[in-house]
Design a protein around this motif. Structure first.
Motif, PDB file in Angstrom:
ATOM      1  N   ARG A  73      -1.539 -40.514  52.811  1.00  0.00           N
ATOM      2  CA  ARG A  73      -2.009 -39.413  52.077  1.00  0.00           C
ATOM      3  C   ARG A  73      -2.009 -39.884  50.446  1.00  0.00           C
ATOM      4  NH1 ARG A  73       0.560 -35.204  52.860  1.00  0.00           N
ATOM      5  NH2 ARG A  73      -0.728 -33.849  51.455  1.00  0.00           N
ATOM      6  N   LEU A  74      -2.882 -40.093  49.858  1.00  0.00           N
ATOM      7  CA  LEU A  74      -2.886 -40.400  48.545  1.00  0.00           C
ATOM      8  C   LEU A  74      -2.440 -39.208  47.645  1.00  0.00           C
ATOM      9  CD1 LEU A  74      -3.140 -42.687  46.371  1.00  0.00           C
ATOM     10  CD2 LEU A  74      -5.469 -41.994  45.794  1.00  0.00           C
ATOM     11  N   ASP A  75      -2.900 -37.908  48.202  1.00  0.00           N
ATOM     12  CA  ASP A  75      -2.629 -36.707  47.361  1.00  0.00           C
ATOM     13  C   ASP A  75      -1.140 -36.322  47.505  1.00  0.00           C
ATOM     14  OD1 ASP A  75      -2.465 -36.025  50.199  1.00  0.00           O
ATOM     15  OD2 ASP A  75      -4.088 -34.367  49.669  1.00  0.00           O
ATOM     16  N   ALA A  76      -0.157 -37.163  48.451  1.00  0.00           N
ATOM     17  CA  ALA A  76       1.091 -36.946  48.459  1.00  0.00           C
ATOM     18  C   ALA A  76       2.197 -37.784  47.496  1.00  0.00           C
ATOM     19  CB  ALA A  76       1.591 -37.328  49.769  1.00  0.00           C
ATOM     20  N   LEU A  77       1.136 -38.490  46.734  1.00  0.00           N
ATOM     21  CA  LEU A  77       1.709 -39.418  45.402  1.00  0.00           C
ATOM     22  C   LEU A  77       2.184 -38.404  44.519  1.00  0.00           C
ATOM     23  CD1 LEU A  77       2.804 -42.231  44.481  1.00  0.00           C
ATOM     24  CD2 LEU A  77       0.277 -42.300  43.642  1.00  0.00           C
ATOM     25  N   ASP A  78       3.618 -37.895  44.324  1.00  0.00           N
ATOM     26  CA  ASP A  78       3.942 -37.162  43.349  1.00  0.00           C
ATOM     27  C   ASP A  78       5.118 -37.666  42.617  1.00  0.00           C
ATOM     28  OD1 ASP A  78       6.356 -37.078  45.098  1.00  0.00           O
ATOM     29  OD2 ASP A  78       5.867 -35.157  45.915  1.00  0.00           O
ATOM     30  N   LEU A  79       5.619 -36.800  41.791  1.00  0.00           N
ATOM     31  CA  LEU A  79       6.685 -37.356  40.752  1.00  0.00           C
ATOM     32  C   LEU A  79       7.848 -37.990  41.283  1.00  0.00           C
ATOM     33  CD1 LEU A  79       7.122 -37.761  37.784  1.00  0.00           C
ATOM     34  CD2 LEU A  79       8.328 -35.391  37.881  1.00  0.00           C
ATOM     35  N   THR A  80       8.180 -37.185  42.616  1.00  0.00           N
ATOM     36  CA  THR A  80       9.499 -37.728  43.401  1.00  0.00           C
ATOM     37  C   THR A  80       9.134 -39.239  43.903  1.00  0.00           C
ATOM     38  OG1 THR A  80      10.051 -35.549  44.138  1.00  0.00           O
ATOM     39  CG2 THR A  80      11.056 -37.211  45.389  1.00  0.00           C
ATOM     40  N   VAL A  81       8.075 -39.348  44.296  1.00  0.00           N
ATOM     41  CA  VAL A  81       7.655 -40.746  44.838  1.00  0.00           C
ATOM     42  C   VAL A  81       7.712 -41.739  43.740  1.00  0.00           C
ATOM     43  CG1 VAL A  81       5.853 -42.127  46.144  1.00  0.00           C
ATOM     44  CG2 VAL A  81       6.246 -39.850  46.683  1.00  0.00           C
ATOM     45  N   LEU A  82       6.997 -41.472  42.576  1.00  0.00           N
ATOM     46  CA  LEU A  82       7.104 -42.325  41.512  1.00  0.00           C
ATOM     47  C   LEU A  82       8.635 -42.648  40.966  1.00  0.00           C
ATOM     48  CD1 LEU A  82       4.099 -40.643  39.423  1.00  0.00           C
ATOM     49  CD2 LEU A  82       4.165 -42.929  40.805  1.00  0.00           C
ATOM     50  N   ALA A 100       8.790 -50.822  32.431  1.00  0.00           N
ATOM     51  CA  ALA A 100       7.851 -50.003  31.305  1.00  0.00           C
ATOM     52  C   ALA A 100       6.612 -50.458  31.721  1.00  0.00           C
ATOM     53  CB  ALA A 100       8.319 -50.093  29.864  1.00  0.00           C
ATOM     54  N   ARG A 101       6.250 -51.604  32.248  1.00  0.00           N
ATOM     55  CA  ARG A 101       4.910 -51.973  32.603  1.00  0.00           C
ATOM     56  C   ARG A 101       4.533 -51.368  33.778  1.00  0.00           C
ATOM     57  NH1 ARG A 101       4.513 -57.163  35.217  1.00  0.00           N
ATOM     58  NH2 ARG A 101       4.417 -55.913  36.955  1.00  0.00           N
ATOM     59  N   ARG A 102       5.529 -51.297  34.774  1.00  0.00           N
ATOM     60  CA  ARG A 102       5.074 -50.777  35.976  1.00  0.00           C
ATOM     61  C   ARG A 102       5.012 -49.267  35.916  1.00  0.00           C
ATOM     62  NH1 ARG A 102       9.355 -54.331  39.675  1.00  0.00           N
ATOM     63  NH2 ARG A 102       8.054 -56.276  39.597  1.00  0.00           N
ATOM     64  N   SER A 103       5.339 -48.607  35.056  1.00  0.00           N
ATOM     65  CA  SER A 103       5.272 -47.279  34.901  1.00  0.00           C
ATOM     66  C   SER A 103       4.097 -46.897  34.474  1.00  0.00           C
ATOM     67  CB  SER A 103       6.320 -46.330  33.931  1.00  0.00           C
ATOM     68  OG  SER A 103       7.548 -46.679  34.344  1.00  0.00           O
ATOM     69  N   ALA A 104       3.445 -47.983  33.276  1.00  0.00           N
ATOM     70  CA  ALA A 104       2.334 -47.846  32.681  1.00  0.00           C
ATOM     71  C   ALA A 104       1.105 -47.928  33.950  1.00  0.00           C
ATOM     72  CB  ALA A 104       2.022 -48.736  31.513  1.00  0.00           C
ATOM     73  N   SER A 129       9.341 -43.174  31.369  1.00  0.00           N
ATOM     74  CA  SER A 129       9.947 -44.581  31.592  1.00  0.00           C
ATOM     75  C   SER A 129      10.657 -45.314  30.621  1.00  0.00           C
ATOM     76  CB  SER A 129       8.505 -45.634  31.759  1.00  0.00           C
ATOM     77  OG  SER A 129       7.781 -45.438  30.710  1.00  0.00           O
ATOM     78  N   PRO A 130      11.521 -46.197  30.827  1.00  0.00           N
ATOM     79  CA  PRO A 130      12.241 -46.834  29.825  1.00  0.00           C
ATOM     80  C   PRO A 130      11.468 -47.569  28.691  1.00  0.00           C
ATOM     81  CG  PRO A 130      12.523 -47.954  31.731  1.00  0.00           C
ATOM     82  CD  PRO A 130      11.742 -46.902  32.095  1.00  0.00           C
ATOM     83  N   LYS A 131      11.953 -47.384  27.404  1.00  0.00           N
ATOM     84  CA  LYS A 131      11.219 -48.015  26.501  1.00  0.00           C
ATOM     85  C   LYS A 131      11.285 -49.396  26.581  1.00  0.00           C
ATOM     86  CE  LYS A 131      10.458 -48.146  21.564  1.00  0.00           C
ATOM     87  NZ  LYS A 131      10.914 -47.662  20.175  1.00  0.00           N
TER      88      LYS A 131
END
Length: 328
Positions: A73-82, A100-104, A129-131
């Motif tokens: 379920r895409l709507d389960a993609l939350d901050l914890t998963v990220l 940093a790129r993957r965070s972007a 994300s790290p600078k």
């Protein structure tokens, strides 16, 4: 999951992982890819990088981890998963710039998904994300660049078509500061010999005109008059630079050419075409060019990217000061 958590996914890994995504998630990746290419007009390499990151993220969502259960379920993609996904990337050895790129990429995807109604809330807004660490690029000193060009010219003295091509390649890269992909994409009609400019199609299909100098013009003339006709075949494209078999020059060949030429200069840093691009930008700034003009020449979308080269010139000044000032 081994490909994601224990080593950097290869292109083959990502193709497999993308094919294994459940239908709805796979469809979201397809739609996101079209959005990046068609609506945002990003380059093919940038689109590939963003899509690869999103495939990795969604595979992490499906398989789960210690911090969350797997789900399609895409709507389960939350901050914890990220955060869990980025932690797995960090554990596998990804550096700050990569993270940093993957965070972007993740933020771009979640923002797009919310706009499209695929998600109710955007967890990417709260993802820190790290600078990115922006290392100072290696550049040639002026005398080293001159040595490299002389070495390249001496190799072309026997009028060997490949040597003539290689000399024109390094002269034009250094003279213009264009990217290797831009160089290999040039056609014969993109060169205005009278004005000494080339019409370049850069990132995001943005066109710009870039000047070059007299030495590059001479190298181009020699290549076009003495070298290219010997490599061109009946079905050769209208490419400015050709490979040994008469096809458009491959960027990998251009990289090898630059590595070989620069490698012959004593004390020079190992570099490819991007190193010559850095070198051209640095020498322009050291010669008095203003930052905006260099930005336009290089085709940078933002001035911040061009400003990196000001740090290079400051570092050079500091090195000179340390070597020469009696109280340094």
């Amino acid at each position: 999951m081994d490909a994601l958590t224990h080593r950097r996914p290869s292109r083959v890994d990502l193709i497999r992982l993308r094919a294994e995504l459940p239908g709805a998630l796979g469809g979201a990746v397809d739609d996101f890819e079209r959005h990046l290419a068609s609506e945002r007009g990003l380059s093919r390499n940038t689109v590939r990088a963003y899509v690869g990151d999103v495939v990795s993220l969604l595979s992490h969502l499906v398989h789960g981890s210690d911090g969350h259960d797997g789900t399609d379920r895409l709507d389960a993609l939350d901050l914890t998963v990220l955060r869990s996904w980025l932690a797995a990337q960090r554990s596998s050895g990804a550096g700050r710039t990569t993270l940093a790129r993957r965070s972007a990429s993740a933020r771009a995807f979640t923002a797009w998904a919310v706009r499209g109604g695929l998600m109710a809330a955007d967890p990417g807004e709260r993802l820190a994300s790290p600078k990115a660490h922006r290392a100072l690029p290696a550049v040639l000193r002026t005398e080293q660049a001159e040595q490299a060009m002389r070495a390249s010219a001496s190799g072309a003295e026997q009028d060997d078509p490949l040597a003539l091509r290689d000399h024109a390649v390094v002269e034009l890269l250094y003279a213009s500061g264009i990217r290797v992909s831009e160089l290999c994409g040039l056609d014969l009609g993109d060169v205005d010999h009278a004005r000494r400019v080339v019409r370049v199609l850069g990132k995001g299909d943005k066109e710009r005109t870039v000047p070059y100098g007299v030495p590059a013009q001479k190298a181009l003339d020699d290549w076009l008059n003495k070298g290219r006709p010997l490599l061109a075949k009946g079905d050769s494209p209208a490419a400015l630079f050709l490979g040994a078999r008469g096809r458009r020059l491959d960027p990998r060949t251009a990289r090898r050419v630059v590595h070989d030429v620069v490698g012959a200069v004593p004390g020079a840093a190992d570099m490819g075409p991007h190193g010559l691009r850095h070198t051209a930008a640095t020498h322009l700034l050291e010669g008095g060019a203003d930052l905006r003009s260099v930005q336009e020449l290089l085709g940078h979308a933002t001035l911040a990217t061009t400003q990196l080269y000001t740090h290079v010139t400051v570092e050079r000044l500091k090195a000179i000061h340390d070597r020469t000032h009696p109280r340094s």
